[in-house]
Design a protein around this motif. Structure first.
Motif, short mmCIF file in Angstrom:
data_model
loop_
_atom_site.label_atom_id
_atom_site.label_comp_id
_atom_site.label_asym_id
_atom_site.label_seq_id
_atom_site.Cartn_x
_atom_site.Cartn_y
_atom_site.Cartn_z
N MET A 218 -3.75 6.14 -5.42
CA MET A 218 -4.14 4.75 -5.34
C MET A 218 -3.30 3.94 -4.35
O MET A 218 -3.62 2.79 -4.07
N ARG A 219 -2.24 4.54 -3.82
CA ARG A 219 -1.40 3.88 -2.80
C ARG A 219 -0.99 2.49 -3.22
O ARG A 219 -1.35 1.50 -2.57
N THR B 148 0.85 -1.19 0.00
CA THR B 148 0.00 0.00 0.00
C THR B 148 0.89 1.24 0.00
O THR B 148 0.86 2.07 0.90
N ALA C 205 -1.14 -6.19 8.70
CA ALA C 205 -1.21 -4.73 8.58
C ALA C 205 -2.48 -4.27 7.86
O ALA C 205 -3.11 -3.30 8.26
N ASP C 206 -2.84 -4.95 6.76
CA ASP C 206 -4.06 -4.53 6.04
C ASP C 206 -4.64 -5.64 5.15
O ASP C 206 -5.39 -5.33 4.21
N HIS D 21 -4.48 -7.00 2.49
CA HIS D 21 -3.90 -6.83 1.16
C HIS D 21 -4.12 -5.39 0.75
O HIS D 21 -4.92 -4.68 1.38
N SER D 22 -3.45 -4.96 -0.34
CA SER D 22 -3.65 -3.59 -0.84
C SER D 22 -4.92 -3.56 -1.69
O SER D 22 -5.40 -4.60 -2.16
N ASP D 23 -5.44 -2.35 -1.89
CA ASP D 23 -6.72 -2.16 -2.60
C ASP D 23 -6.75 -3.00 -3.89
O ASP D 23 -5.94 -2.79 -4.79
N PRO E 263 -0.36 8.86 -7.11
CA PRO E 263 -0.13 8.48 -5.71
C PRO E 263 -1.42 8.14 -4.95
O PRO E 263 -1.36 7.45 -3.94
N GLU F 41 5.39 3.98 1.80
CA GLU F 41 5.38 4.15 3.25
C GLU F 41 5.16 2.81 3.93
O GLU F 41 5.80 2.49 4.92
N GLN F 42 4.24 2.01 3.38
CA GLN F 42 4.01 0.69 3.97
C GLN F 42 5.22 -0.23 3.79
O GLN F 42 5.55 -1.00 4.69
#
Lengths: 394, 394
Positions: free
Chosen positions: B243-244, B99, B265-266, B268-270, B241, B102-103
């Motif tokens: 869409m991370r 993501t 952490a999340d 998965h990413s979007d 940016p 930063e992640q």
């Protein structure tokens, strides 16, 4: 290279859940193991229309960086829903958008827990939350529950034993994994107890709106007047999980610190998806959509419970969820449900054994069954196969 | 409630950067402070077309949960680009979608660093990386650099002093904040040194493809034969940016552990954004799009450098970036650039003072200017205003 990972990295050989989901992913297997919403209920067309509007009206803005706290219009819609559907009066300054519930749990744990600090949880509870808490070195202590949720006497006793506890983590509605719902009285009592012991409540409410019987119970946050409760929710179960969007509602001081932690985690959540969901909520009746999900899940839950009652051996108990996605089953005796899992897999059916849901002491013979992502014929045949496997082991 | 946050939460009163960006956000101010790409260069129309295709062809799948490691088609495209544009031979099993950068930094730090462990970084370096490292209790040690990047003698000396160092964090191309690029010789040497000392290199390459002069230098990862280098990149600067979405390329053992950490952490990413970017890459010439970004940034960088040379007082030095988004300025004498910042704000212009970019010792009189998100007239007028403010303080 021989990597020297930090102690936050679990032993990958112990990844029981990964192993279970891998086995259950075999297409030959009818799997009640996962926790996926039914994709045939996703509002694909309406989301597509919302996306069209976003690209046409806000293309550049939606593709640019945004504020960590999240899209204003989306937070306004959430603030409104918190009042109408959750009886919580709040403002957009008390709401931060997150990259799904997993991130909410992760960041709250990172914010609250120093190594060795105590977190109190329902016994059993959401297994991924346990993984997160352990990754920050928390000591996780289980609190007994009954069909009406966490037992307040047990909570009070543990808070006396662990007076420095930092957090109570609870899923009051249609809990994962048990499907149980905490009564209004206990919710109110929990706030009183937490305030007395100066401990934060993290209220996780992903399933709360997927109610198909019984009466709505206000969230714990409804009874909170002093900022003791951090409320979290997600669009994963009421709209679509792929977009990874959730939110927290908390005291302004908490939000300020949370935003700083989130900035270090991923700067902000996907801006395009925030725009699309905000547009979807403006143009559509989300309540009506949620009603259609609840109607379908009611059918599936009712059918699974009927099949369990008819086909499983006598003495097997199960929870009677009024909503959500899960049924909790208890087999009499000392059945090891990991062994039962592997026996079920031989019969091409799967579930999640109880073990990984327990923070400390494991109650044998328990396991979780998911009904949200299974069609009627799969439910019928899957429960039949499980009955055979259970009979072989009892 | 009076929250007892963990020691990972920084003192919010010390949020210098937040304060700077808040002040710089005043619409009256010409701001060279941020690090935003130019939104007028976002391929809004092409992304819209890609989104249409995704909703039509893969609607349900794109809105459902997906694997933590990320979309297969997207990882295949990245794998291909790593070979054609980065001279790194890899496979999709060595790539995990994140993501955003930063992640990637956050999870690598979480994976590698126990409290008190040492991370070596360029002096100065990306300030948000410093915040992340500190949130895990790392001791961050700065390595001197010159116009050709980190000094290898200085690195070797610090690795001898801190023999238990866990990580070298470096931005070899058009570094943030200095705009400097590390030579090929030093990159190769860095791998040798890291292997000798058994320390992982985290290579952060967000700006690498935005090159508008000079020769392409292969990434450090190109010289890595033993999995010593964890390479990270992002779509934030070459596409959008909002869409991370970023990725890491690493040894399979590292990816396996990283995926477990990312799951906590999340999940998965979007997924929708992953589908859209994968579709965009299938249907469009990303290299051509990046060329148009580089062409425009070249104009802006050239103009800002010319204005600095013409308008700033004699003795002011600056870096000469061959790409990226930033220029690093050094004012002679012991000018406190926080004071200079507030004087510039009086003249309605802003930048980021050097202080927050330094992990330990601060070199006074240094600051960062961004040119990617400013039009010609703003660059001309902003540099003029800064020149007045600098003259007042020298």
């Amino acid at each position: 290279m021989n990597f020297k990972f930090s102690k936050r990295v679990p032993n990958l050989d112990d990844d029981v859940v990964g192993e279970i989901l891998k086995v259950a992913g075999d297409p030959e297997i009818i799997s009640f193991a996962g926790g996926l919403p039914a994709p045939e209920l996703f509002p694909v067309e309406a989301m597509h229309q919302a996306a069209d509007k976003v690209f046409e009206k806000y293309g550049k803005d939606a593709l640019q960086y945004t504020a960590t706290i999240g899209n204003v219009k989306l937070r306004e819609s959430i603030s409104h829903r918190m009042q109408t559907n959750k009886f919580v009066h709040t403002s957009i300054d008390n709401i931060c958008i997150t990259t799904g519930s997993e991130q909410s749990i992760d960041l709250v744990a990172k914010m609250m827990v120093n190594e060795g600090d105590v977190i109190l949880v329902e016994k059993p509870t959401y297994l991924c939350a346990l993984d997160v808490f352990k990754s920050y070195g928390a000591k996780v202590v289980g609190i007994d529950m009954d069909e009406d949720g966490m037992l307040m006497d047990a909570l009070e006793a543990k808070l006396t034993e662990y007076s420095e506890a930092k957090l109570i983590y609870t899923i009051p509605n249609f809990q994962n994994p048990t499907g149980r719902t905490m009564t209004a009285d206990r919710r109110q009592k929990m706030v009183e107890i937490a305030e007395k012991h100066n401990v934060v409540i993290l209220e996780d409410d992903p399933y709360g709106e997927i109610r198909y019987s019984g009466e709505v119970v206000p969230p714990i946050k409804h009874y909170d007047e002093n900022g003791t409760v951090v409320y979290m929710n997600t669009f994963s179960k009421i709209l679509a999980p792929g977009m990874r969007l959730g939110w927290i509602v908390a005291d302004k001081d908490f939000i300020d610190a949370f935003v700083v932690m989130k900035q270090s985690a991923d700067l902000h959540s996907d801006n395009l998806s925030q725009y699309i969901v905000a547009q979807y909520m403006e143009d559509n009746d989300l309540d009506k959509h949620i009603q259609s999900i609840s109607d379908e899940y009611k059918k599936r839950a009712t059918m699974m419970l009927k099949e369990i009652d008819e086909q499983f051996p006598k003495g097997v108990k199960h929870s009677n969820p009024e909503g959500g996605m899960f049924i909790w089953v208890e087999v009499p005796g000392n059945v090891n449900t990991m062994d039962l899992f592997y026996n079920c897999v031989k019969h091409n059916v799967a579930f999640v054994p109880g073990e990984p849901f327990y923070p400390d002491e494991v109650i044998p013979g328990t396991f979780r069954m998911n009904f949200s992502n299974m069609k009627d014929d799969q439910i019928h045949e899957g429960v039949r196969r499980m009955a055979v496997a259970i009979n072989e082991m009892m």
